[in-house]
Write a protein that holds these residues in place. Structure first.
Motif, PDB file in Angstrom:
ATOM      1  N   UNK A  39       0.819  -1.204   0.000  1.00 58.92           N
ATOM      2  CA  UNK A  39       0.000   0.000   0.000  1.00 58.92           C
ATOM      3  C   UNK A  39       0.853   1.254   0.000  1.00 58.92           C
ATOM      4  N   UNK A  40       0.296   2.342  -0.527  1.00 62.18           N
ATOM      5  CA  UNK A  40       0.958   3.645  -0.439  1.00 62.18           C
ATOM      6  C   UNK A  40       0.832   4.205   0.967  1.00 62.18           C
ATOM      7  N   UNK A  41       1.551   5.285   1.245  1.00 62.36           N
ATOM      8  CA  UNK A  41       1.472   5.907   2.565  1.00 62.36           C
ATOM      9  C   UNK A  41       0.067   6.382   2.893  1.00 62.36           C
ATOM     10  N   UNK A  42      -0.612   6.972   1.904  1.00 61.15           N
ATOM     11  CA  UNK A  42      -1.972   7.437   2.139  1.00 61.15           C
ATOM     12  C   UNK A  42      -2.936   6.295   2.396  1.00 61.15           C
ATOM     13  N   UNK A  43      -2.731   5.175   1.691  1.00 60.87           N
ATOM     14  CA  UNK A  43      -3.598   4.012   1.896  1.00 60.87           C
ATOM     15  C   UNK A  43      -3.383   3.408   3.279  1.00 60.87           C
ATOM     16  N   UNK A  44      -2.125   3.361   3.724  1.00 68.62           N
ATOM     17  CA  UNK A  44      -1.866   2.849   5.074  1.00 68.62           C
ATOM     18  C   UNK A  44      -2.506   3.747   6.124  1.00 68.62           C
ATOM     19  N   UNK A  45      -2.513   5.047   5.860  1.00 66.47           N
ATOM     20  CA  UNK A  45      -3.147   5.959   6.813  1.00 66.47           C
ATOM     21  C   UNK A  45      -4.663   5.746   6.834  1.00 66.47           C
ATOM     22  N   UNK A  46      -5.254   5.394   5.705  1.00 68.88           N
ATOM     23  CA  UNK A  46      -6.670   5.063   5.682  1.00 68.88           C
ATOM     24  C   UNK A  46      -6.947   3.816   6.527  1.00 68.88           C
ATOM     25  N   UNK A  47      -6.034   2.844   6.456  1.00 65.33           N
ATOM     26  CA  UNK A  47      -6.157   1.657   7.306  1.00 65.33           C
ATOM     27  C   UNK A  47      -6.132   2.070   8.775  1.00 65.33           C
TER      28      UNK A  47
END
Length: 258
Positions: free
Chosen positions: A138-146
């Protein structure tokens, strides 16, 4: 009028350095956060912003003074509190849906029901189709969504956030700020959001608290008049926003100058 969710009354916090020296991080610090309020804290490095969050969680009890959550003294970890860190607090060996389900399972929910609930939260944060991906995919933004899904799935009444978007690029950061406000507006948890970014604080918060350089204390508090629901990107161009940014920077300038 909303009742107080968090009360810090004349708190001070001392640490002992590895060399045995006593260091005062906060001094005579008082702050009240109302139920459903979004409060941002800004200040120079070392002023005690993260220490404040630690006292609310019960991880760092005050050396003097009192901390109360929903009217009761803090005496340990409160399950009503959610925490989003600057670093990704995800399990690298678990996929997205299992990361999000971990909290409810830990709190005693049936594993199948927790995964069903997690799948719904993965969809709500815009990650449908990535349920079986692992954090390294995942990208950094996607990990933050997690991380947001991990926190909101537990329905916290208080949400503490320690510079959660600081590592993201400008565009992703703006998207995540809007995402956060959208999730927060549904349940209106009481939020304490720590950031170095004045514009981020104004864009998100109902009030911005400015701390002095360490040992930190409250220097000023600003009510944010921007209407809700709030479009973060559009809000930045309003006159009120620009004027507030200048005022808060003026407050901070003397604190960050050497």
């Amino acid at each position: 009028m909303n009742h107080a969710a968090i009360e810090l009354e004349n708190v001070s916090r001392k640490f002992v350095s590895p060399q045995g020296k006593s260091i005062l991080a906060l001094r005579d610090f008082s702050l009240t956060v109302r139920e459903g309020e979004f409060c941002a804290i800004v200040g120079p490095t070392g002023c005690g912003k993260s220490t404040t969050l630690g006292m609310i969680t019960g991880l760092n009890p005050p050396s003097t003074g009192t901390v109360r959550v929903f009217g009761k003294p803090v005496e340990g970890i409160d399950p009503n509190i959610g925490f989003v860190f600057q670093a990704d607090a995800v399990f690298p060996w678990r996929n997205v849906v299992d990361n999000v389900a971990a909290g409810p399972i830990f709190r005693g929910m049936d594993a199948s029901a927790a995964r069903d609930k997690a799948t719904e939260w993965v969809r709500r944060v815009g990650l449908a189709g990535f349920e079986r991906h692992y954090p390294h995919q995942l990208s950094g933004g996607m990990r933050k969504r997690v991380a947001l899904a991990q926190t909101f799935i537990n329905e916290p009444r208080i949400l503490l956030m320690d510079e959660p978007f600081s590592a993201l690029d400008v565009q992703t950061r703006a998207l995540m700020q809007d995402e956060l406000l959208g999730l927060w507006s549904e349940r209106k948890a009481s939020v304490v959001f720590v950031t170095h970014d004045i514009d981020e604080a104004i864009a998100l918060a109902d009030r911005v608290v400015v701390l002095s350089k360490g040992p930190g204390s409250v220097k000023s508090i600003y009510d944010i008049p921007l209407a809700r629901p709030r479009d973060v990107s559009a809000a930045r161009y309003s006159k009120d926003f620009i004027d507030l940014s200048r005022q808060i920077w003026s407050d901070l300038k003397s604190e960050v100058q050497i």
